[in-house]
Design a protein around this motif. Structure first.
Motif, PDB file in Angstrom:
ATOM      1  N   ARG A   1      -7.738   3.986  -0.855  1.00 16.40           N
ATOM      2  CA  ARG A   1      -7.651   4.540  -2.215  1.00 16.40           C
ATOM      3  C   ARG A   1      -8.723   4.015  -3.154  1.00 16.40           C
ATOM      4  O   ARG A   1      -9.179   4.743  -4.044  1.00 16.40           O
TER       5      ARG A   1
ATOM      6  N   THR B   1      -0.669   4.117   0.974  1.00 21.92           N
ATOM      7  CA  THR B   1      -1.421   5.018   1.853  1.00 21.92           C
ATOM      8  C   THR B   1      -0.697   5.247   3.167  1.00 21.92           C
ATOM      9  O   THR B   1      -0.802   6.309   3.770  1.00 21.92           O
TER      10      THR B   1
ATOM     11  N   THR C   1       0.841  -1.200   0.000  1.00 23.27           N
ATOM     12  CA  THR C   1       0.000   0.000   0.000  1.00 23.27           C
ATOM     13  C   THR C   1       0.872   1.245   0.000  1.00 23.27           C
ATOM     14  O   THR C   1       1.965   1.227   0.578  1.00 23.27           O
TER      15      THR C   1
HETATM   16  C1  LIG Z   1      -4.658   2.494   7.313  1.00 24.64           C
HETATM   17  C2  LIG Z   1      -4.054   1.198   6.969  1.00 24.64           C
HETATM   18  N1  LIG Z   1      -3.756   0.269   7.907  1.00 24.64           N
HETATM   19  C3  LIG Z   1      -3.196  -0.807   7.390  1.00 24.64           C
HETATM   20  C4  LIG Z   1      -2.741  -1.949   8.190  1.00 24.64           C
HETATM   21  O1  LIG Z   1      -2.294  -2.941   7.624  1.00 24.64           O
HETATM   22  O2  LIG Z   1      -2.842  -1.856   9.408  1.00 24.64           O
HETATM   23  S1  LIG Z   1      -3.031  -0.741   5.730  1.00 24.64           S
HETATM   24  C5  LIG Z   1      -3.718   0.785   5.704  1.00 24.64           C
HETATM   25  C6  LIG Z   1      -3.911   1.592   4.460  1.00 24.64           C
HETATM   26  C7  LIG Z   1      -4.781   0.916   3.443  1.00 24.64           C
HETATM   27  O3  LIG Z   1      -4.898   1.787   2.392  1.00 24.64           O
HETATM   28  P1  LIG Z   1      -5.199   1.321   0.885  1.00 24.64           P
HETATM   29  O4  LIG Z   1      -6.529   0.678   0.873  1.00 24.64           O
HETATM   30  O5  LIG Z   1      -5.168   2.623   0.112  1.00 24.64           O
HETATM   31  O6  LIG Z   1      -4.073   0.423   0.480  1.00 24.64           O
END
Ligand SMILES: Cc1nc(C(=O)O)sc1CCOP(=O)(O)O
Ligand SMILES: Cc1ncc(COP(=O)(O)OP(=O)(O)O)c(N)n1
Ligand SMILES: [Mg+2]
Length: 405
Positions: free
Chosen positions: A380, A328, A326
């Motif tokens: 996302r 993010t 990810t």
């Molecule tokens: C906020 C968050 N926590 C995670 C964990 O693994 O604990 S992964 C994550 C972000 C996920 O974002 P996206 O859907 O854009 O990949």
């Protein structure tokens, strides 16, 4: 590709290591592991050019790795004594320390000692073998120690069948304040004991967008989403209290499950539906206050040990991350992948609802859903979608069980 090199005296462990690596290959749990001979008295593991050594018993560890103590002759050190020693010695890993009611495995984590406990421990060799196999498969130490005990116990339960441990009954229990024997055993923990948290509505816990403004929360609720989270990472954001008030009002209006990430005091004060917390928050947040206020609690996990630790607190759901890479968030751990996710889901079963998170988009949602998770959390895939309504609708078409069609 990684390598696992055993010294002569440890070669009998291959009886277990070979079938374990074959099972791991079968389940696609990691890269291939090449076996070899170590020219020294320690076990050497090399993963992506990084070497770690493991020294068992009286063999002295030199360099990076772990000194494993797993042979105990009475009088044993007390659990409290070993907790102190491991806290002070980051390389020390203690397996099968006899306690008043069973056996403890203890390792170092960020300046502290962590432990699992169980009443029957199985044999020493299977535990050693799984510790080595799972480290070579790139599991973190806490998961390798947890798997080591689960495997040693499963060999007993399964009448000698050498298979990857899957069933909850084989796994040890982390020693936390919620473990009924922690006090009797003399294990001190920073967390407090809590009663089970409020339950979520599983019918609403399917698509779970995690968004960073109250405006986005309102927007996804308008799009028909029934579970969402406000995740604002800057605690000095001046509009934080107002945004939390807004999302709570919007959640009530839409009869939705709206979680607040991190800010548990604010969530309690505003009577939010729920709070989402990470592992490090378990020691600092007032879990009892969250539970007594009737809020739901979601907990993040990133592997076997964290899942078992989270389960001790009986949360409203357990999040399993991160499944795919990810952008993010900067992750300290590696992506778990689908195969590991499937085994975590099998371990948790219907004990708690589960939420898969990390790198999930429409193209991956179906295979993630097929692992049996209760929910799919995305950032996302909704907030950066060209057409968020179309994205939500498409997720909703995928996240359906056959009985609901
Ligand atoms: C906020 C968050 N926590 C995670 C964990 O693994 O604990 S992964 C994550 C972000 C996920 O974002 P996206 O859907 O854009 O990949
Ligand atoms: C549903 C869900 N899963 C995992 C997380 C991550 O929480 P945490 O580990 O506390 O990290 P931050 O989100 O606070 O950076 C989450 N927020 N939601
Ligand atoms: Mg957090």
């Amino acid at each position: 590709m990684s390598t696992l090199c055993l010294p002569e005296q440890q070669t009998p462990l291959l009886t277990h290591i070979e079938p374990l690596l074959a099972a791991a290959e079968n389940y696609q749990l990691g890269e291939a592991v090449e076996l070899g001979a170590s020219r020294s008295a320690v076990v050497d593991i090399v993963i992506e050019g990084q070497a770690i050594s493991l020294a068992f018993g009286d063999t002295k560890l030199e360099g990076t790795g772990y000194q494993v103590r797993d042979l105990w002759v009475a009088p044993y050190p007390s659990l409290a004594e070993m907790q102190q020693q491991v806290a002070n010695q980051p390389q020390l890993v203690v397996l099968g320390l006899p306690t008043a009611t069973g056996f403890a495995d203890i390792w170092h984590h960020n300046g502290e000692a962590r432990a699992n406990h169980c009443h029957q421990m199985g044999d020493r060799e299977p535990a050693q073998a799984m510790l080595l196999a799972s480290l070579a498969l790139d599991y973190p130490l806490e998961d390798a120690v947890t798997l080591a005990r689960a495997y040693a116990r499963s060999v007993v339960y399964q009448d000698g069948l050498l298979a990857w441990p899957l069933e909850r009954q084989c796994f040890p229990r982390p020693l936390t304040a919620n473990h009924s024997e922690a006090e009797v055993l003399g294990w001190s923990s920073k967390e407090v004991a809590v009663k089970p948290f409020a339950k979520t509505d599983p019918a609403k816990l399917k698509l779970y967008p995690v968004v960073d403004t109250a405006e986005w929360v309102e927007k996804v609720l308008e799009l028909g989403v029934k579970t969402t989270q406000l995740r604002i990472k800057d605690p000095s954001e001046p509009t934080l209290p107002q945004q939390v008030e807004r999302i709570i009002a919007a959640g009530r209006e839409h009869q939705a499950q709206v979680f607040v990430n991190d800010y548990w005091q604010l969530a309690i004060a505003s009577q939010a539906y729920g709070v989402h917390l990470g592992q490090e928050d378990l020691e600092t947040a007032d879990l009892a206050a969250i539970q007594q206020a009737g809020l739901c609690l979601g907990l993040s996990t990133h592997g076997y040990y964290e899942i078992l630790r989270a389960a001790e607190f009986a949360p409203s759901y357990i999040a399993l991350g991160h499944i795919y890479p990810t952008t993010t968030k900067q992750m300290p751990s590696k992506p778990q992948g689908l195969s590991r996710l499937a085994l975590y889901q099998q371990l948790i079963g219907d004990m708690f609802p589960t939420v898969a998170i990390g790198g999930i988009d429409l193209s991956r949602a179906e295979s993630v859903w097929q692992t049996g998770v209760s929910s799919v959390a995305v950032v996302r895939a909704v907030t950066q979608a060209e057409d968020p309504q179309a994205a939500v609708d498409a997720f909703n078409r995928i996240l359906v069980r056959p009985t609901e069609q």
